[in-house]
Design an enzyme around this catalytic site. Structure first.
Site, PDB file in Angstrom:
ATOM      1  N   VAL A   1      62.446   3.108 117.675  1.00 24.08           N
ATOM      2  CA  VAL A   1      61.226   3.200 116.650  1.00 24.08           C
ATOM      3  C   VAL A   1      60.338   1.919 117.017  1.00 24.08           C
ATOM      4  O   VAL A   1      59.141   2.134 117.006  1.00 24.08           O
ATOM      5  CB  VAL A   1      61.830   3.309 115.230  1.00 24.08           C
ATOM      6  N   GLU A   2      60.910   0.804 116.964  1.00 22.80           N
ATOM      7  CA  GLU A   2      60.280  -0.433 116.980  1.00 22.80           C
ATOM      8  C   GLU A   2      59.469  -0.553 118.552  1.00 22.80           C
ATOM      9  O   GLU A   2      58.384  -0.851 118.567  1.00 22.80           O
ATOM     10  CB  GLU A   2      60.994  -1.782 116.958  1.00 22.80           C
ATOM     11  N   SER A   3      60.179  -0.096 119.609  1.00 22.94           N
ATOM     12  CA  SER A   3      59.497  -0.129 120.882  1.00 22.94           C
ATOM     13  C   SER A   3      58.273   0.783 121.122  1.00 22.94           C
ATOM     14  O   SER A   3      57.351   0.577 121.462  1.00 22.94           O
ATOM     15  CB  SER A   3      60.943   0.208 121.679  1.00 22.94           C
TER      16      SER A   3
END
Length: 147
Positions: A60-62
């Protein structure tokens, strides 16, 4: 001094060891959309034999960071996560999953992205997250690669 105006290489071979361990492969990037996939296997497991939630939070962060940074790159900026709210909806032991990230809000200083990770074999959502990001000036680097 030079400033990097093009985005970095987001391919799996160019990733840090941490990001590479997630296995997230970027297939498409636009300023408002990112699409990719991950082949989940035992290297992503908890001691109980299911995929670790941290893998989903990392993806999700990437995905959100890549899309958000792409959106502001021409302004000489990149985006960093300031809040990652990832819900783990379904456990799995592995298989291919599709990752789709879409911008929900893109403002002058912040962005909000929605990321959905779906099991390709069942079509069911494994995890879903919202990532809030801050738009920051790209760092400047001297010729030796330092700040």
């Amino acid at each position: 001094m030079t400033t990097h105006t093009q985005g970095p290489d987001v391919s799996l071979p160019a990733a840090s060891a941490f990001v590479a361990a997630s296995g997230f492969v970027v297939d498409e990037v636009t300023p408002t959309h990112v699409r990719g996939h991950v082949d989940l296997d035992e290297s992503h497991h908890t001691p109980w034999g299911v995929v670790h939630g941290g893998v989903y939070a990392t993806i999700v962060e990437s995905a959100g960071s890549i899309g958000a940074s792409h959106a502001v790159g021409e302004r000489g900026q990149f985006a960093v996560g300031v809040h990652n709210g990832t819900d783990f909806l379904r456990s799995t032991t592995g298989g291919r999953a599709t990752v789709v990230a879409d911008a929900l809000h893109q403002g002058r200083s912040q962005q909000l992205w929605d990321v959905v990770i779906t099991d390709d074999s069942t079509g069911k959502v494994l995890a879903r997250g919202q990532l809030r990001l801050q738009n920051l000036p790209l760092p400047s680097y001297d010729d030796k690669g330092g700040n």
